[in-house]
Enzyme design. Structure first.
Site, PDB file in Angstrom:
ATOM      1  N   SER A 147       0.678  -1.729   0.263  1.00  0.00           N
ATOM      2  CA  SER A 147       0.150  -0.230   0.219  1.00  0.00           C
ATOM      3  C   SER A 147       1.018   1.691  -0.107  1.00  0.00           C
ATOM      4  CB  SER A 147      -1.150  -0.140   1.270  1.00  0.00           C
ATOM      5  OG  SER A 147      -1.818   1.352   1.083  1.00  0.00           O
ATOM      6  N   ASN A 148       0.270   1.950   0.188  1.00  0.00           N
ATOM      7  CA  ASN A 148       1.030   3.473   0.307  1.00  0.00           C
ATOM      8  C   ASN A 148       0.779   4.508   2.062  1.00  0.00           C
ATOM      9  OD1 ASN A 148      -0.564   5.552  -0.646  1.00  0.00           O
ATOM     10  ND2 ASN A 148      -0.482   4.501  -2.059  1.00  0.00           N
ATOM     11  N   ARG A 149       1.775   5.369   1.644  1.00  0.00           N
ATOM     12  CA  ARG A 149       0.689   6.296   2.693  1.00  0.00           C
ATOM     13  C   ARG A 149       0.103   7.494   2.900  1.00  0.00           C
ATOM     14  NH1 ARG A 149       4.334  10.287   4.857  1.00  0.00           N
ATOM     15  NH2 ARG A 149       5.267  10.031   3.249  1.00  0.00           N
TER      16      ARG A 149
END
Ligand code: C5P
Length: 215
Positions: free
Chosen positions: A21-23
């Site tokens: 995923s990502n932030r």
């Protein structure tokens, strides 16, 4: 007007308990949805997994993965006036997620990632598109140049460019808006809620202009 807004990250499973995923926090997308509701627009909010309060009054569709978000967007886009693709859709996903939890070992683990489908690009390539299409570009370098490449490559009407280091998981943002005709407009650093209010005015005006041109 009817707005479709995507927000947050997506999660691409590696196995039943792990993901890529990502932030992204979803704060910008939710602020845009709230600003649209405050301006008395109808809102469909398609959100990845986020930890923020979702705006009340929007029709909410949850989407965990890029594929789920793709399907949800395409099921809802056609009868919208403005589509704002603000989500940080994960660009790559594990090719074959494991059915059972992977066991820890001492060897390196190679994970083959394959590209996810680009939702914004797929909307931009629709032949009979009636809605205004807005994309976001979170960049860490050459922000406006990269955003312009996205505007052209994904055939959007507007790209909102922002600095990923400033924008991700923050309460503030600073954006440059690039229009198809080459015009640009800046919104200086402010709370995402304030930036969102200005963005909604800009999107609604741009949509009105398209309609006037077509009639
Ligand atoms: O190419 P990049 O991912 O940086 O482009 C960002 C824009 O494209 C955002 O508007 C994002 O919502 C959209 N996007 C998408 N589907 C993807 C990847 C990005 O809609 N798979």
């Amino acid at each position: 007007m009817k707005f479709l807004i995507t927000a947050g990250p997506t999660r691409e499973p590696i196995d039943p308990v792990r993901y890529v995923s990502n932030r992204s926090s979803g704060k910008m997308g939710c602020a845009i949805a709230q600003a649209a509701l405050d301006a008395r627009h109808e809102v469909v909010l398609i959100s990845g997994p986020v930890d923020v309060d979702l705006p009340r009054g929007a029709r909410l569709v949850n989407a965990n993965t890029a594929d789920e978000m793709f399907d949800a967007v395409h099921a809802n886009a056609r009868d919208c006036d403005v589509c704002v693709m603000c989500a940080a859709v994960t660009d790559y996903k594990p090719e074959k997620p494991a059915a059972q939890k992977l066991k820890k070992g001492t060897e390196a683990l190679l994970l083959k990632l394959v590209p996810t489908r680009d939702i914004l690009r797929s909307l931009g390539s629709m032949q009979d598109r009636q809605f205004l299409l807005v994309g976001f570009a979170a960049e860490t370098e050459n922000i406006e140049k990269n955003a312009l490449t996205k505007l052209r490559g994904k055939n959007c009407d507007i790209i909102v460019a922002n600095d990923a280091n400033l924008a991700m998981d923050s309460d503030e943002n600073e954006v440059t808006i690039l229009f198809r005709d080459g015009e640009t407009q800046k919104i200086s650093r402010a709370a995402k809620k304030i930036v969102a209010r200005q963005l909604i005015k800009i999107f609604a005006n741009a949509r009105e202009k398209c309609l006037t041109k077509k009639t």
